[in-house]
Design a protein around this motif. Structure first.
Motif, PDB file in Angstrom:
ATOM      1  N   ALA A  76      39.924  94.209 -25.579  1.00 24.51           N
ATOM      2  CA  ALA A  76      39.821  93.018 -24.730  1.00 24.51           C
ATOM      3  C   ALA A  76      40.974  92.959 -23.732  1.00 24.51           C
ATOM      4  O   ALA A  76      41.595  91.910 -23.548  1.00 24.51           O
ATOM      5  N   THR A  77      41.253  94.069 -23.088  1.00 29.15           N
ATOM      6  CA  THR A  77      42.378  94.111 -22.149  1.00 29.15           C
ATOM      7  C   THR A  77      42.120  93.258 -20.908  1.00 29.15           C
ATOM      8  O   THR A  77      43.065  92.889 -20.207  1.00 29.15           O
ATOM      9  N   ASP A  78      40.851  92.950 -20.611  1.00 26.91           N
ATOM     10  CA  ASP A  78      40.521  92.137 -19.436  1.00 26.91           C
ATOM     11  C   ASP A  78      40.297  90.667 -19.779  1.00 26.91           C
ATOM     12  O   ASP A  78      40.000  89.863 -18.894  1.00 26.91           O
ATOM     13  N   PHE A  79      40.444  90.312 -21.047  1.00 25.07           N
ATOM     14  CA  PHE A  79      40.168  88.930 -21.458  1.00 25.07           C
ATOM     15  C   PHE A  79      41.264  87.986 -20.981  1.00 25.07           C
ATOM     16  O   PHE A  79      42.454  88.268 -21.126  1.00 25.07           O
ATOM     17  N   LYS A  80      40.852  86.860 -20.406  1.00 27.14           N
ATOM     18  CA  LYS A  80      41.774  85.803 -20.016  1.00 27.14           C
ATOM     19  C   LYS A  80      41.308  84.511 -20.684  1.00 27.14           C
ATOM     20  O   LYS A  80      40.188  84.058 -20.434  1.00 27.14           O
ATOM     21  N   PRO A  81      42.141  83.925 -21.539  1.00 25.17           N
ATOM     22  CA  PRO A  81      41.697  82.733 -22.274  1.00 25.17           C
ATOM     23  C   PRO A  81      41.481  81.527 -21.365  1.00 25.17           C
ATOM     24  O   PRO A  81      42.255  81.299 -20.423  1.00 25.17           O
ATOM     25  N   GLU A  82      40.415  80.798 -21.628  1.00 28.32           N
ATOM     26  CA  GLU A  82      40.204  79.537 -20.935  1.00 28.32           C
ATOM     27  C   GLU A  82      41.168  78.492 -21.488  1.00 28.32           C
ATOM     28  O   GLU A  82      41.733  78.651 -22.578  1.00 28.32           O
ATOM     29  N   VAL A  83      41.334  77.423 -20.726  1.00 26.18           N
ATOM     30  CA  VAL A  83      42.179  76.312 -21.165  1.00 26.18           C
ATOM     31  C   VAL A  83      41.297  75.083 -21.323  1.00 26.18           C
ATOM     32  O   VAL A  83      40.570  74.705 -20.406  1.00 26.18           O
ATOM     33  N   SER A  84      41.344  74.490 -22.507  1.00 23.93           N
ATOM     34  CA  SER A  84      40.555  73.292 -22.806  1.00 23.93           C
ATOM     35  C   SER A  84      41.478  72.236 -23.384  1.00 23.93           C
ATOM     36  O   SER A  84      42.162  72.481 -24.389  1.00 23.93           O
ATOM     37  N   ASN A  85      41.519  71.065 -22.755  1.00 21.62           N
ATOM     38  CA  ASN A  85      42.404  69.982 -23.205  1.00 21.62           C
ATOM     39  C   ASN A  85      43.854  70.461 -23.325  1.00 21.62           C
ATOM     40  O   ASN A  85      44.542  70.161 -24.303  1.00 21.62           O
ATOM     41  N   ASN A  86      44.274  71.261 -22.335  1.00 22.21           N
ATOM     42  CA  ASN A  86      45.639  71.806 -22.275  1.00 22.21           C
ATOM     43  C   ASN A  86      45.934  72.801 -23.393  1.00 22.21           C
ATOM     44  O   ASN A  86      47.106  73.109 -23.659  1.00 22.21           O
TER      45      ASN A  86
END
Length: 288
Positions: A76-86
């Motif tokens: 998952a080298t291209d994975f960027k985590p989403e941000v939810s409720n900070n």
């Protein structure tokens, strides 16, 4: 990847006095090593996946800021985590939740940070990620015994540690320092994983103890630690790791060793003192 149908009954166990347990995480297990290159990160991810296969809700936190390898190991080298409720939303893959600093930076860039900034980043990933309800959070610790490890051990509500080593004397010397450090900090060690213990020739089946023998016995005699698993030096482990598909996801003899490691981890942690803090009601002091 098959998951066992009978979910184990996992409860929270005691943490270091003065720390507060993260309410949605029952147990934090730090996978440590005294030196790099012994297979600590590979052990951490395969242990996490194997715990999930046994039915335990499991997360994996990559605590190695300077050299995060979990993005490669889980493909998952291209994975960027989403941000939810900070809060970060961890990667959900192989039945586990995964969070790594490698998801947040350019993989070609080095984190040239001092210890205080590193500890803040680890604290943020731990406390500001949507882990959900976890039986276990496996923390892939950075190698060594420096300031970062000391701060993590003092501030992170770790339930216990697992030590990874290879059999040769120089690795045993360094891992002994790691064990001694965590002992001084009052963190119990569940046992030792001996990695690259034996090489089996793919052509003739001959076994060679390339890195020596009886390494785990030396640790047991010195620190009274049980051997949790012996992993072979096998090219399949490296190949599957490079593909981003940890070998614990397979159904073969090596995956069975990791599955047995997960079972022993559950058994060993069940012997630790239980955490009854959530059973206590509110105590009021009334002055007369």
């Amino acid at each position: 990847m098959e998951t066992m149908t009978n979910k184990p009954d996992i409860i929270a166990h005691r943490i270091k006095t003065g720390l507060s347990r993260i309410k949605n995480i029952k147990n934090i297990i730090a996978v440590t090593s005294g030196k790099g290159g012994v297979g600590k990160s590979t052990t951490a991810v395969n242990l996490a996946i194997s715990l999930a296969k046994l039915g335990a809700s499991t997360g994996l936190l990559d605590g190695d800021i300077y050299g995060p390898s979990q993005p490669i190991l889980v493909g998952a080298t291209d994975f960027k985590p989403e941000v939810s409720n900070n809060n970060f939303v961890p990667l959900d893959k192989f039945g586990i939740k995964i969070m790594s600093f490698g998801f947040l930076i350019d993989p070609t860039q080095a984190a040239i940070w001092r210890g205080a900034i590193v500890n803040k980043a680890i604290d943020q990933m731990l406390n500001d990620s949507e882990w959900g309800e976890l039986d276990f959070l496996i923390v892939d610790m950075p190698p060594g015994t420096g300031d970062i490890h000391l701060t993590m051990a003092q501030k992170m509500p770790i339930t216990a540690t697992i030590v990874v080593t290879t059999p040769q004397d120089i690795a045993l010397l360094d891992v002994g320092k790691s064990i001694a450090m965590f002992n001084k900090l009052g963190l119990p060690c569940l046992g030792v994983v001996e990695n690259m213990s034996t090489h089996v020739c793919e052509n003739c089946g001959h076994q060679s103890d390339i890195f020596g023998t009886e390494g785990n016995q030396k640790l047991k005699e010195t620190y009274n630690l049980e051997l949790l698993a012996k992993l072979p030096l096998n090219i399949a482990i490296r190949e599957e790791s490079d593909k981003g598909c940890p070998i614990a996801t397979a159904n073969n003899s090596i995956a069975d060793i990791y599955l047995d490691l997960a079972q022993k981890t559950i058994e060993e942690i069940s012997q630790l003192p239980k955490d009854f803090s959530n059973k206590l009601g509110t105590i009021s002091v009334v002055q007369k």
